[in-house]
Design a protein around this motif. Structure first.
Motif, PDB file in Angstrom:
ATOM      1  N   GLY A  56      90.858 -76.151  -5.793  1.00 59.64           N
ATOM      2  CA  GLY A  56      92.334 -76.103  -5.784  1.00 59.64           C
ATOM      3  C   GLY A  56      92.934 -76.682  -4.527  1.00 59.64           C
ATOM      4  N   LYS A  57      94.150 -76.229  -4.230  1.00 58.12           N
ATOM      5  CA  LYS A  57      94.944 -76.908  -3.192  1.00 58.12           C
ATOM      6  C   LYS A  57      94.477 -76.564  -1.780  1.00 58.12           C
ATOM      7  N   LEU A  58      93.711 -75.472  -1.661  1.00 58.01           N
ATOM      8  CA  LEU A  58      93.259 -75.142  -0.295  1.00 58.01           C
ATOM      9  C   LEU A  58      91.837 -74.588  -0.324  1.00 58.01           C
ATOM     10  N   GLY A  62      91.586 -66.841   3.388  1.00 66.57           N
ATOM     11  CA  GLY A  62      91.319 -65.702   4.271  1.00 66.57           C
ATOM     12  C   GLY A  62      90.860 -64.476   3.512  1.00 66.57           C
ATOM     13  N   ALA A  63      90.682 -63.395   4.247  1.00 66.30           N
ATOM     14  CA  ALA A  63      90.287 -62.128   3.609  1.00 66.30           C
ATOM     15  C   ALA A  63      91.356 -61.742   2.600  1.00 66.30           C
ATOM     16  N   ASP A  64      90.979 -60.916   1.647  1.00 65.84           N
ATOM     17  CA  ASP A  64      91.944 -60.456   0.650  1.00 65.84           C
ATOM     18  C   ASP A  64      92.768 -59.325   1.279  1.00 65.84           C
ATOM     19  N   ILE A  65      93.999 -59.685   1.655  1.00 67.63           N
ATOM     20  CA  ILE A  65      94.847 -58.727   2.385  1.00 67.63           C
ATOM     21  C   ILE A  65      95.109 -57.476   1.556  1.00 67.63           C
ATOM     22  N   SER A  66      95.090 -57.626   0.234  1.00 70.07           N
ATOM     23  CA  SER A  66      95.379 -56.441  -0.599  1.00 70.07           C
ATOM     24  C   SER A  66      94.247 -55.414  -0.513  1.00 70.07           C
ATOM     25  N   GLY A 101      92.221 -67.621   8.684  1.00 65.29           N
ATOM     26  CA  GLY A 101      91.638 -66.303   8.921  1.00 65.29           C
ATOM     27  C   GLY A 101      90.168 -66.304   8.554  1.00 65.29           C
ATOM     28  N   GLY A 102      89.813 -65.368   7.682  1.00 67.49           N
ATOM     29  CA  GLY A 102      88.419 -65.306   7.252  1.00 67.49           C
ATOM     30  C   GLY A 102      87.959 -66.606   6.629  1.00 67.49           C
ATOM     31  N   GLY A 103      88.888 -67.396   6.103  1.00 64.01           N
ATOM     32  CA  GLY A 103      88.530 -68.689   5.525  1.00 64.01           C
ATOM     33  C   GLY A 103      88.004 -69.624   6.593  1.00 64.01           C
ATOM     34  N   LEU A 104      88.625 -69.626   7.766  1.00 68.42           N
ATOM     35  CA  LEU A 104      88.117 -70.451   8.864  1.00 68.42           C
ATOM     36  C   LEU A 104      86.852 -69.828   9.437  1.00 68.42           C
ATOM     37  N   GLU A 105      86.776 -68.506   9.405  1.00 70.74           N
ATOM     38  CA  GLU A 105      85.573 -67.855   9.936  1.00 70.74           C
ATOM     39  C   GLU A 105      84.357 -68.179   9.063  1.00 70.74           C
ATOM     40  N   VAL A 106      84.560 -68.294   7.754  1.00 65.05           N
ATOM     41  CA  VAL A 106      83.459 -68.742   6.875  1.00 65.05           C
ATOM     42  C   VAL A 106      83.074 -70.164   7.265  1.00 65.05           C
ATOM     43  N   PRO A 124      95.472 -66.727  11.670  1.00 62.01           N
ATOM     44  CA  PRO A 124      96.799 -66.081  11.712  1.00 62.01           C
ATOM     45  C   PRO A 124      96.734 -64.553  11.808  1.00 62.01           C
ATOM     46  N   GLU A 125      95.561 -63.975  11.948  1.00 65.89           N
ATOM     47  CA  GLU A 125      95.414 -62.518  11.849  1.00 65.89           C
ATOM     48  C   GLU A 125      96.409 -61.711  12.671  1.00 65.89           C
ATOM     49  N   VAL A 126      96.701 -62.166  13.889  1.00 63.86           N
ATOM     50  CA  VAL A 126      97.601 -61.337  14.708  1.00 63.86           C
ATOM     51  C   VAL A 126      98.981 -61.213  14.072  1.00 63.86           C
ATOM     52  N   GLU A 274     108.187 -60.257   1.769  1.00 64.80           N
ATOM     53  CA  GLU A 274     108.936 -61.523   1.859  1.00 64.80           C
ATOM     54  C   GLU A 274     108.628 -62.386   0.645  1.00 64.80           C
ATOM     55  N   ARG A 275     107.516 -62.111  -0.026  1.00 63.72           N
ATOM     56  CA  ARG A 275     107.172 -62.867  -1.243  1.00 63.72           C
ATOM     57  C   ARG A 275     107.704 -62.187  -2.502  1.00 63.72           C
ATOM     58  N   LYS A 276     108.313 -61.028  -2.335  1.00 59.01           N
ATOM     59  CA  LYS A 276     108.805 -60.300  -3.512  1.00 59.01           C
ATOM     60  C   LYS A 276     110.313 -60.451  -3.730  1.00 59.01           C
ATOM     61  N   ALA A 278     112.091 -62.884  -4.276  1.00 61.85           N
ATOM     62  CA  ALA A 278     112.450 -63.832  -5.347  1.00 61.85           C
ATOM     63  C   ALA A 278     111.975 -63.334  -6.703  1.00 61.85           C
ATOM     64  N   LYS A 279     111.272 -62.217  -6.712  1.00 57.02           N
ATOM     65  CA  LYS A 279     110.753 -61.689  -7.989  1.00 57.02           C
ATOM     66  C   LYS A 279     111.735 -60.640  -8.510  1.00 57.02           C
ATOM     67  N   LEU A 280     112.732 -61.108  -9.238  1.00 62.40           N
ATOM     68  CA  LEU A 280     113.798 -60.223  -9.736  1.00 62.40           C
ATOM     69  C   LEU A 280     113.684 -60.078 -11.247  1.00 62.40           C
TER      70      LEU A 280
HETATM   71  N1  T1G Z   1      95.077 -62.098   0.466  1.00 58.92           N
HETATM   72  C1  T1G Z   1      95.658 -61.667  -0.674  1.00 58.92           C
HETATM   73  N2  T1G Z   1      96.692 -62.281  -1.290  1.00 58.92           N
HETATM   74  C2  T1G Z   1      97.150 -63.398  -0.708  1.00 58.92           C
HETATM   75  C3  T1G Z   1      96.607 -63.914   0.495  1.00 58.92           C
HETATM   76  C4  T1G Z   1      95.519 -63.210   1.079  1.00 58.92           C
HETATM   77  N3  T1G Z   1      94.924 -63.624   2.175  1.00 58.92           N
HETATM   78  N4  T1G Z   1      97.297 -65.041   0.815  1.00 58.92           N
HETATM   79  C5  T1G Z   1      98.229 -65.204  -0.133  1.00 58.92           C
HETATM   80  N5  T1G Z   1      98.151 -64.231  -1.048  1.00 58.92           N
HETATM   81  C6  T1G Z   1      98.967 -64.099  -2.250  1.00 58.92           C
HETATM   82  C7  T1G Z   1     100.439 -63.976  -1.938  1.00 58.92           C
HETATM   83  O1  T1G Z   1     100.792 -62.619  -1.712  1.00 58.92           O
HETATM   84  C8  T1G Z   1     101.044 -64.515  -3.219  1.00 58.92           C
HETATM   85  O2  T1G Z   1     100.914 -63.475  -4.179  1.00 58.92           O
HETATM   86  C9  T1G Z   1     100.082 -65.620  -3.645  1.00 58.92           C
HETATM   87  O3  T1G Z   1      98.836 -65.315  -2.979  1.00 58.92           O
HETATM   88  C10 T1G Z   1     100.545 -66.997  -3.226  1.00 58.92           C
HETATM   89  O4  T1G Z   1     100.814 -66.904  -1.820  1.00 58.92           O
HETATM   90  C11 T1G Z   1      88.458 -60.948   8.639  1.00 58.92           C
HETATM   91  C12 T1G Z   1      90.784 -59.925   7.973  1.00 58.92           C
HETATM   92  C13 T1G Z   1      97.415 -69.295   2.077  1.00 58.92           C
HETATM   93  C14 T1G Z   1      99.218 -70.589   3.267  1.00 58.92           C
HETATM   94  O5  T1G Z   1      96.915 -64.588   6.780  1.00 58.92           O
HETATM   95  O6  T1G Z   1      99.476 -67.867   4.689  1.00 58.92           O
HETATM   96  O7  T1G Z   1      91.286 -63.117   7.018  1.00 58.92           O
HETATM   97  O8  T1G Z   1     103.352 -63.182  -4.672  1.00 58.92           O
HETATM   98  O9  T1G Z   1     103.186 -67.712  -2.036  1.00 58.92           O
HETATM   99  O10 T1G Z   1     102.990 -70.677  -0.229  1.00 58.92           O
HETATM  100  O11 T1G Z   1      89.581 -62.294  10.135  1.00 58.92           O
HETATM  101  O12 T1G Z   1      99.592 -67.497   1.208  1.00 58.92           O
HETATM  102  O13 T1G Z   1     101.930 -64.651  -6.127  1.00 58.92           O
HETATM  103  O14 T1G Z   1     101.597 -62.145  -6.135  1.00 58.92           O
HETATM  104  O15 T1G Z   1     102.034 -67.537   0.244  1.00 58.92           O
HETATM  105  O16 T1G Z   1     100.866 -71.671  -1.286  1.00 58.92           O
HETATM  106  C15 T1G Z   1      94.225 -64.150   6.932  1.00 58.92           C
HETATM  107  C16 T1G Z   1      97.941 -65.554   4.304  1.00 58.92           C
HETATM  108  C17 T1G Z   1      94.013 -62.853   6.232  1.00 58.92           C
HETATM  109  C18 T1G Z   1      96.787 -66.220   5.053  1.00 58.92           C
HETATM  110  C19 T1G Z   1      99.346 -70.196   0.807  1.00 58.92           C
HETATM  111  N6  T1G Z   1      94.876 -65.091   6.018  1.00 58.92           N
HETATM  112  N7  T1G Z   1      98.426 -66.416   3.251  1.00 58.92           N
HETATM  113  O17 T1G Z   1     100.748 -70.301   0.808  1.00 58.92           O
HETATM  114  O18 T1G Z   1     101.304 -69.291  -1.457  1.00 58.92           O
HETATM  115  S1  T1G Z   1      93.333 -61.654   7.327  1.00 58.92           S
HETATM  116  C20 T1G Z   1      96.204 -65.218   6.028  1.00 58.92           C
HETATM  117  C21 T1G Z   1      99.187 -67.512   3.545  1.00 58.92           C
HETATM  118  C22 T1G Z   1      91.746 -62.166   7.570  1.00 58.92           C
HETATM  119  C23 T1G Z   1      89.608 -61.924   8.798  1.00 58.92           C
HETATM  120  C24 T1G Z   1      90.944 -61.311   8.516  1.00 58.92           C
HETATM  121  C25 T1G Z   1      99.677 -68.293   2.374  1.00 58.92           C
HETATM  122  C26 T1G Z   1      98.890 -69.600   2.140  1.00 58.92           C
HETATM  123  P1  T1G Z   1     102.019 -63.355  -5.367  1.00 58.92           P
HETATM  124  P2  T1G Z   1     101.948 -67.843  -1.198  1.00 58.92           P
HETATM  125  P3  T1G Z   1     101.548 -70.576  -0.568  1.00 58.92           P
END
Ligand code: T1G
Length: 703
Positions: A56-58, A62-66, A101-106, A124-126, A274-276, A278-280
């Protein structure tokens, strides 16, 4: 369920692809699948090297924040990264779009990295109130050095692909598709007999106490009160003195500390909310109208800012002014703004030139808007002037065009009613400076068609704005609530606090500035005009900050006249307190028979925030804001509320609504007029519910 990680052999290369839409977050299934794929690769004699890809596009978001705050599931991300790094044969990754985040760490666990043009590689973790927790603070400094790591990690920053190659974060800038680029590199490495290159075993970066202290001082000053950025610096410092295992243990310890902080909860709350906005529910299944060409009426500060913001969002803009001189002035203002974007690296020079020669024009005749999809007026804040502008727009604009007003307080429904097409009329309340501030209040009268609301939100996304839906009232969401907590400050000043104590207390809470500094910045004439406008309808029980009127009449309008609440010396940073103002306030107290008492910093903060939350509860009750999260996002993006507190409603929940209501009821004993507890607040407390409960109830059925 199919695994989100596939494994196939191509020309002796094990291609491992992660496919976990929408952002390839490293949730448990991905971590498990990747772990197994590396095991399979290690034992697969047909594979001389491995290539890790993100579908896909990226690459990886990163880690799954949820998953934060939930019981961890093995394999953990740090263990997975170590597992990749320990592979007995070379592991390459190709990064397109983003590795965050974790994506770059991988990617750092891989032995070699290809970065595709346009990709951003960051930690971007901080910004989420944590620190990189899968080796980022240990491996990045080993690759790029301490100073560069101190530039990237505490800022929650990222670097573009080209810079990543320059600083050694990536080994090659790819061409074409990520898979082809990755395979080409893998083949070269195999042909060269390249061995695995585990980043973790590289030497520790050279310690530099001065650089570490400078970084600490910078972030302590710039993001007052935030803890994660300083904690990240501690973890980076550990990398300078410990081997990878010991360094990882220290990083893990610090990471766990941050995971448990209220700031992490606040920042994650902000991230998802901030992503919610627009979800009305009302927009579910509604298709926005196409908007590519817009008209802006009025080329003053707001109009030019809106025009520049729309141009930067790729829209075609025609700006209408009353005569050639004003049009030229607006042209110059917009050009200056775009030049600023070029200087800041936000806009390429050739793109700026293309905008100015093609996408932007001024005109003095409204007929120039005959094929515009939308027009937004930013003319003088007077109903007669606005009505005249809308009558003209109504006459010249094509059927289906959206007619918008940028008014900050006038009745949008009343404006709509003056046109032949009220369903096409909406409020787009931009915040000044419009090309910088991300907040856009979309003000929706009852007469507005849903697809016009959807069109406004789609326009906001194009302009890089965070849009919040607001109902029609004086001040909509933000300014209406602002007037309440601003009034609480005046009440404290009348009762004995100095404006300087109030500003200091409000800043100490984390706001960028206090109400009196803000007044001096915006101009005290604005507050004076608002009080005059409301004078005829003011409740006699209300108080009037007569000292503020006195400052106005003395010509002390704030920064623009060199004196307001503060004295502003030429070239000095900020203002200095003025004893004359304190005398003036003392006289006002005497004239109003007000007695004086002391206020602590904690009480000032509590009253200021209680007034905000109490009015916010009324705004919710009246449906001006549909959910507490809309109010949170409004204050994060429009009023500088400290993001690490998540927003004022999240703060109220974390304080506990019962205690907050008890304070408001106590304040009401001394000042029943101002401190009427909001009925919704009383109801929530009686039912044992929180503002978050209201969010959950509302967003459940959102689009
Ligand atoms: N985890 C879970 N959900 C995520 C997510 C993530 N990391 N990133 C995005 N989403 C969801 C988002 O809530 C939205 O959900 C949908 O994906 C599209 O996102 C160990 C612990 C990657 C640049 O901080 O910066 O790794 O609203 O609208 O504009 O060190 O998403 O559709 O239900 O933003 O194309 C570090 C956070 C995590 C990146 C894409 N990673 N994400 O932007 O899509 S901490 C981040 C972004 C970590 C490690 C630590 C952006 C994006 P919904 P979007 P986009």
């Amino acid at each position: 369920m199919t695994t989100p990680v596939s494994y196939e052999i191509e020309d002796g290369i094990a291609v491992i692809t992660i496919d976990n839409p929408p952002v390839n977050a490293l949730g448990h299934a991905v971590r498990e699948g990747l772990w197994q794929a590396i095991d399979r690769f290690a034992g697969d004699d047909a594979a001389k090297a491995a290539l890790v890809l993100g579908e896909g596009k990226l690459f990886l978001g990163g880690a799954d924040i949820s998953e934060f705050g939930k019981p961890p599931k093995e394999p953990s991300l740090p263990d997975l990264v170590g597992h990749i790094e320990a592979a007995p044969k070379p592991v390459i990754c190709a990064i397109q779009g983003a590795a965050l985040g974790g994506g770059l760490e991988v990617a750092l666990g891989c032995h070699y990295r290809v970065a595709m043009p346009g990709a951003k590689l960051g930690l971007p973790e901080v910004t989420l109130g944590i620190i990189p927790g899968a080796g980022g603070t240990q491996r990045l400094p080993r690759l790029v050095g301490l100073k560069k790591a101190l530039e990237i990690i505490p800022a929650g920053g990222s670097v573009a692909a080209e810079e990543a190659v320059e600083i050694g974060l990536a080994d090659r800038l790819g061409e074409g598709a990520p898979k082809a680029a990755g395979l080409a590199y893998a083949r070269d490495l195999v042909a060269d007999g390249a061995a695995p290159h585990p980043v973790g075993t590289l030497p520790c970066p050279e310690a530099d106490d001065a650089a570490l202290e400078e970084a600490r001082a910078h972030w302590a000053r710039r993001n007052r009160g935030e803890v994660a950025r300083l904690a990240a610096i501690d973890a980076i410092e550990a990398a300078c003195a410990r081997d990878i295992a010991d360094g990882m243990a220290e990083e893990r310890r610090i990471f766990q500390e941050m995971i448990d902080t209220p700031q992490r909860a606040g920042l994650i709350h902000a991230f998802f909310n901030e992503r919610k906005t627009a979800k009305l529910p009302e927009l579910k299944g509604v298709t926005p109208r196409d908007v590519s060409r817009i008209g802006v009426i009025g080329g003053g500060t707001m109009g030019s800012g809106i025009a520049a913001s729309a141009l930067l969002g790729g829209l075609d803009v025609t700006l209408i002014e009353r005569d050639d001189a004003a049009a030229e002035k607006a042209q110059a203002t917009v050009t200056r703004t775009l030049d600023g974007a070029v200087k800041r690296g936000k806009l390429a020079e050739d793109k700026r030139d293309a905008i100015l020669s093609g996408a932007f024009r001024t005109a003095t005749e409204y007929d120039a808007l005959s094929d515009a999809d939308l027009a937004v007026e930013a003319v003088f804040e007077d109903m007669d002037v606005k009505t005249e502008v809308f009558a003209t727009l109504d006459r010249v604009m094509k059927p289906g065009a959206v007619l918008a007003t940028n008014t900050s307080y006038l009745d949008v429904a009343a404006i709509a009613a003056t046109t032949s097409r009220p369903a096409d009329v909406i409020g787009l309340h931009f915040f000044s400076p419009a090309h910088v501030m991300k907040l856009l209040e979309v003000v929706v009268p009852d007469t507005t068609a849903p697809e016009v609301t959807a069109t406004a939100f789609a326009l906001a996304k194009k302009m890089g704005k965070t849009a919040v839906r607001a109902g029609v009232c004086d001040g909509f969401i933000g300014n209406r609530i602002l007037s309440a907590y601003r009034a609480s400050a005046d009440r404290m000043v009348l009762a004995g606090a100095s404006p300087y104590e109030v500003d200091r207390a409000v800043r100490a809470f984390g706001w960028p500035m206090g109400p009196y500094e803000m007044g001096d910045l915006a101009g005290l004439d604005i507050g004076y005009a608002t009080r005059q406008r409301r004078a005829t309808t003011r409740d006699p029980r209300d108080i009037v900050p007569t000292w503020a009127d006195e400052l106005y009449h003395l010509g002390r309008l704030g920064q623009k006249t060199g004196r307001g609440y503060y004295i502003y010396e030429e070239g000095a940073r900020g203002g200095t307190e003025d004893p004359e103002v304190l005398d003036l306030i003392e006289k006002a107290r005497e004239a109003q028979g007000a007695s004086r008492r002391e206020f602590t910093e904690a009480e000032i903060q509590r009253r200021y925030m209680a007034a905000l939350v109490n009015e916010a509860a009324r705004v919710l009750e009246e449906g001006i804001a549909q959910r507490p999260l809309d109010i949170d996002v409004t204050f994060l993006y429009g009023y500088g509320f400290p993001r690490w507190r998540g927003g004022p409603m999240h703060w109220a929940d974390s304080e506990g609504l019962p205690a907050l209501l008890a304070d408001i009821e106590r304040y009401a004993e001394e000042d029943p007029f101002f401190w009427q507890p909001a009925p919704l607040l009383k109801r929530l407390v009686a039912e044992g519910r929180s503002f978050q409960d209201l969010n959950d109830a509302q967003t459940g059925d959102a689009a």
